[in-house]
Design a protein around this motif. Structure first.
Motif, PDB file in Angstrom:
ATOM      1  N   LYS A   1      86.456  86.703  90.036  1.00  0.00           N
ATOM      2  CA  LYS A   1      86.044  86.029  88.798  1.00  0.00           C
ATOM      3  C   LYS A   1      87.148  86.135  87.770  1.00  0.00           C
ATOM      4  CE  LYS A   1      81.749  86.762  87.391  1.00  0.00           C
ATOM      5  NZ  LYS A   1      80.684  85.853  87.704  1.00  0.00           N
ATOM      6  N   LEU A   2      87.263  85.075  86.947  1.00  0.00           N
ATOM      7  CA  LEU A   2      88.197  85.109  85.827  1.00  0.00           C
ATOM      8  C   LEU A   2      87.452  84.661  84.578  1.00  0.00           C
ATOM      9  CD1 LEU A   2      91.545  85.191  85.244  1.00  0.00           C
ATOM     10  CD2 LEU A   2      90.881  82.917  84.520  1.00  0.00           C
ATOM     11  N   ASN A   3      87.457  85.505  83.558  1.00  0.00           N
ATOM     12  CA  ASN A   3      86.811  85.198  82.289  1.00  0.00           C
ATOM     13  C   ASN A   3      87.713  84.222  81.515  1.00  0.00           C
ATOM     14  OD1 ASN A   3      85.927  85.226  79.599  1.00  0.00           O
ATOM     15  ND2 ASN A   3      85.205  87.334  79.752  1.00  0.00           N
ATOM     16  N   THR A   4      87.245  82.979  81.374  1.00  0.00           N
ATOM     17  CA  THR A   4      88.052  81.935  80.732  1.00  0.00           C
ATOM     18  C   THR A   4      88.216  82.178  79.233  1.00  0.00           C
ATOM     19  OG1 THR A   4      86.105  80.534  80.427  1.00  0.00           O
ATOM     20  CG2 THR A   4      87.409  80.191  82.431  1.00  0.00           C
ATOM     21  N   GLU A   5      87.312  82.938  78.657  1.00  0.00           N
ATOM     22  CA  GLU A   5      87.423  83.257  77.232  1.00  0.00           C
ATOM     23  C   GLU A   5      88.562  84.253  76.996  1.00  0.00           C
ATOM     24  OE1 GLU A   5      84.275  85.400  74.597  1.00  0.00           O
ATOM     25  OE2 GLU A   5      83.777  83.270  74.696  1.00  0.00           O
ATOM     26  N   ASP A   6      88.700  85.223  77.891  1.00  0.00           N
ATOM     27  CA  ASP A   6      89.765  86.221  77.779  1.00  0.00           C
ATOM     28  C   ASP A   6      91.115  85.683  78.247  1.00  0.00           C
ATOM     29  OD1 ASP A   6      87.899  88.034  76.864  1.00  0.00           O
ATOM     30  OD2 ASP A   6      87.743  89.127  78.767  1.00  0.00           O
ATOM     31  N   HIS A   7      91.090  84.674  79.125  1.00  0.00           N
ATOM     32  CA  HIS A   7      92.336  84.153  79.714  1.00  0.00           C
ATOM     33  C   HIS A   7      92.366  82.624  79.649  1.00  0.00           C
ATOM     34  CE1 HIS A   7      92.990  88.222  81.096  1.00  0.00           C
ATOM     35  NE2 HIS A   7      91.772  88.211  81.605  1.00  0.00           N
ATOM     36  N   PRO A   8      92.370  82.061  78.432  1.00  0.00           N
ATOM     37  CA  PRO A   8      92.333  80.596  78.298  1.00  0.00           C
ATOM     38  C   PRO A   8      93.563  79.908  78.878  1.00  0.00           C
ATOM     39  CG  PRO A   8      92.760  81.618  76.174  1.00  0.00           C
ATOM     40  CD  PRO A   8      92.432  82.725  77.133  1.00  0.00           C
TER      41      PRO A   8
ATOM     42  N   ASP B   1      92.509  89.729  85.897  1.00  0.00           N
ATOM     43  CA  ASP B   1      93.234  89.378  84.678  1.00  0.00           C
ATOM     44  C   ASP B   1      94.202  88.256  85.064  1.00  0.00           C
ATOM     45  OD1 ASP B   1      95.523  90.509  85.906  1.00  0.00           O
ATOM     46  OD2 ASP B   1      95.341  92.378  84.790  1.00  0.00           O
ATOM     47  N   ALA B   2      94.947  87.739  84.115  1.00  0.00           N
ATOM     48  CA  ALA B   2      95.803  86.581  84.367  1.00  0.00           C
ATOM     49  C   ALA B   2      96.865  86.872  85.430  1.00  0.00           C
ATOM     50  CB  ALA B   2      96.460  86.121  83.069  1.00  0.00           C
ATOM     51  N   ALA B   3      97.538  88.003  85.334  1.00  0.00           N
ATOM     52  CA  ALA B   3      98.622  88.316  86.272  1.00  0.00           C
ATOM     53  C   ALA B   3      98.087  88.501  87.686  1.00  0.00           C
ATOM     54  CB  ALA B   3      99.363  89.574  85.815  1.00  0.00           C
ATOM     55  N   THR B   4      96.975  89.214  87.821  1.00  0.00           N
ATOM     56  CA  THR B   4      96.404  89.458  89.138  1.00  0.00           C
ATOM     57  C   THR B   4      95.850  88.165  89.731  1.00  0.00           C
ATOM     58  OG1 THR B   4      95.888  91.698  88.419  1.00  0.00           O
ATOM     59  CG2 THR B   4      94.856  90.957  90.448  1.00  0.00           C
ATOM     60  N   HIS B   5      95.278  87.314  88.888  1.00  0.00           N
ATOM     61  CA  HIS B   5      94.805  85.995  89.337  1.00  0.00           C
ATOM     62  C   HIS B   5      95.960  85.226  89.972  1.00  0.00           C
ATOM     63  CE1 HIS B   5      94.534  81.629  88.612  1.00  0.00           C
ATOM     64  NE2 HIS B   5      93.249  81.756  88.897  1.00  0.00           N
ATOM     65  N   ASP B   6      97.089  85.193  89.284  1.00  0.00           N
ATOM     66  CA  ASP B   6      98.233  84.426  89.771  1.00  0.00           C
ATOM     67  C   ASP B   6      98.773  84.997  91.083  1.00  0.00           C
ATOM     68  OD1 ASP B   6      97.884  82.817  87.583  1.00  0.00           O
ATOM     69  OD2 ASP B   6      99.626  83.567  86.494  1.00  0.00           O
ATOM     70  N   LYS B   7      98.864  86.330  91.174  1.00  0.00           N
ATOM     71  CA  LYS B   7      99.353  86.952  92.405  1.00  0.00           C
ATOM     72  C   LYS B   7      98.407  86.669  93.568  1.00  0.00           C
ATOM     73  CE  LYS B   7     101.840  90.934  90.558  1.00  0.00           C
ATOM     74  NZ  LYS B   7     101.812  92.401  90.461  1.00  0.00           N
ATOM     75  N   ALA B   8      97.100  86.857  93.350  1.00  0.00           N
ATOM     76  CA  ALA B   8      96.127  86.689  94.437  1.00  0.00           C
ATOM     77  C   ALA B   8      96.055  85.242  94.909  1.00  0.00           C
ATOM     78  CB  ALA B   8      94.747  87.183  93.997  1.00  0.00           C
TER      79      ALA B   8
ATOM     80  N   ASP C   1      92.478  95.601  91.121  1.00  0.00           N
ATOM     81  CA  ASP C   1      92.504  96.605  90.056  1.00  0.00           C
ATOM     82  C   ASP C   1      93.898  96.827  89.477  1.00  0.00           C
ATOM     83  OD1 ASP C   1      89.825  96.825  90.566  1.00  0.00           O
ATOM     84  OD2 ASP C   1      89.863  98.949  91.081  1.00  0.00           O
ATOM     85  N   CYS C   2      94.913  96.990  90.363  1.00  0.00           N
ATOM     86  CA  CYS C   2      96.255  97.320  89.853  1.00  0.00           C
ATOM     87  C   CYS C   2      97.287  96.212  90.087  1.00  0.00           C
ATOM     88  CB  CYS C   2      96.742  98.641  90.452  1.00  0.00           C
ATOM     89  SG  CYS C   2      97.218  98.557  92.202  1.00  0.00           S
ATOM     90  N   GLY C   3      96.928  95.185  90.875  1.00  0.00           N
ATOM     91  CA  GLY C   3      97.843  94.076  91.116  1.00  0.00           C
ATOM     92  C   GLY C   3      98.863  94.310  92.212  1.00  0.00           C
ATOM     93  N   GLN C   4      98.828  95.464  92.846  1.00  0.00           N
ATOM     94  CA  GLN C   4      99.777  95.784  93.913  1.00  0.00           C
ATOM     95  C   GLN C   4      99.503  94.940  95.152  1.00  0.00           C
ATOM     96  OE1 GLN C   4     102.432  97.953  93.984  1.00  0.00           O
ATOM     97  NE2 GLN C   4     102.820  97.248  96.053  1.00  0.00           N
ATOM     98  N   GLY C   5     100.562  94.447  95.779  1.00  0.00           N
ATOM     99  CA  GLY C   5     100.424  93.747  97.053  1.00  0.00           C
ATOM    100  C   GLY C   5     100.323  94.765  98.174  1.00  0.00           C
TER     101      GLY C   5
ATOM    102  N   VAL D   1      87.710  81.661  93.427  1.00  0.00           N
ATOM    103  CA  VAL D   1      87.658  82.170  92.057  1.00  0.00           C
ATOM    104  C   VAL D   1      86.573  81.438  91.281  1.00  0.00           C
ATOM    105  CG1 VAL D   1      88.942  82.533  89.902  1.00  0.00           C
ATOM    106  CG2 VAL D   1      90.119  82.724  92.100  1.00  0.00           C
ATOM    107  N   ASP D   2      85.735  82.233  90.613  1.00  0.00           N
ATOM    108  CA  ASP D   2      84.706  81.727  89.709  1.00  0.00           C
ATOM    109  C   ASP D   2      85.278  81.814  88.295  1.00  0.00           C
ATOM    110  OD1 ASP D   2      82.427  81.150  88.206  1.00  0.00           O
ATOM    111  OD2 ASP D   2      81.463  83.080  88.615  1.00  0.00           O
ATOM    112  N   TYR D   3      85.497  80.662  87.676  1.00  0.00           N
ATOM    113  CA  TYR D   3      85.967  80.606  86.288  1.00  0.00           C
ATOM    114  C   TYR D   3      84.709  80.543  85.429  1.00  0.00           C
ATOM    115  CZ  TYR D   3      90.424  79.663  88.464  1.00  0.00           C
ATOM    116  OH  TYR D   3      91.556  79.775  89.233  1.00  0.00           O
ATOM    117  N   TRP D   4      84.518  81.530  84.565  1.00  0.00           N
ATOM    118  CA  TRP D   4      83.273  81.699  83.827  1.00  0.00           C
ATOM    119  C   TRP D   4      83.544  82.228  82.421  1.00  0.00           C
ATOM    120  CZ3 TRP D   4      80.984  86.391  82.163  1.00  0.00           C
ATOM    121  CH2 TRP D   4      81.798  87.514  82.354  1.00  0.00           C
ATOM    122  N   ALA D   5      82.486  82.365  81.625  1.00  0.00           N
ATOM    123  CA  ALA D   5      82.580  82.997  80.296  1.00  0.00           C
ATOM    124  C   ALA D   5      81.269  83.719  80.022  1.00  0.00           C
ATOM    125  CB  ALA D   5      82.851  81.951  79.217  1.00  0.00           C
TER     126      ALA D   5
END
Length: 147
Positions: A96-103, A47-54, A13-17, A64-68
């Motif tokens: 999950k990561l929405n590929t349409e929102d985060h191409p 979101d993109a930043a949280t995806h990268d951190k996780a 939700d907030c990206g905090q470790g 991770v499920d990459y979907w649209a």
């Protein structure tokens, strides 16, 4: 508690470790900043930043499920992915990561078709699985690739 007895979990939700004692994972740990659940068996939307951190920093494996939203097979697989999340918790987190929102993220990950599942462990990609799958196949894929 020694550092080896804890894992780092990124709040979806907030990206905090957060550092979570391994022996307390099944108790439903919450983010120290926003109070969101960290390993409760629910699928988290990234979101993109949280995806990268996780995917880079988490101490637990992340699938991770990459979907649209326009993808029929992606929508059909969503309840199966949720079942797999419950079955694999608290030792594996499903997101999950929405590929349409985060191409940019899907391009960086080399996603050529959706739905696409990528399993990450210790900051590295472990395995990929393409196409919509039932929960049993998702669980088997994760267990097979984590050993």
């Amino acid at each position: 508690m020694a550092l080896a007895d804890a894992v780092r979990l990124t709040c979806p939700d907030c990206g905090q470790g957060n550092r979570v004692p391994v022996d307390r994972l099944a108790e439903g740990p919450k983010c120290a900043v926003c109070g969101a659940a960290l390993a409760d068996g629910r699928v988290a939307e990234l979101d993109a930043a949280t995806h990268d951190k996780a995917t880079r920093n988490d101490g637990l494996p992340v699938l991770v499920d990459y979907w649209a939203p326009w993808c029929g097979p992606c929508r059909m697989m969503a309840p199966e992915f949720a079942k797999a999340a419950k079955a694999l918790a608290p030792g594996v987190r499903l997101m999950k990561l929405n590929t349409e929102d985060h191409p940019q993220v899907s391009a960086r990950a080399g996603i050529r078709g959706i739905p696409a599942l990528i399993l990450y462990r210790n900051g590295r990609e472990v395995a990929r699985l393409a196409g919509a799958r039932p929960a049993a196949d998702i669980v088997a894929f994760v267990r097979q690739n984590l050993g």
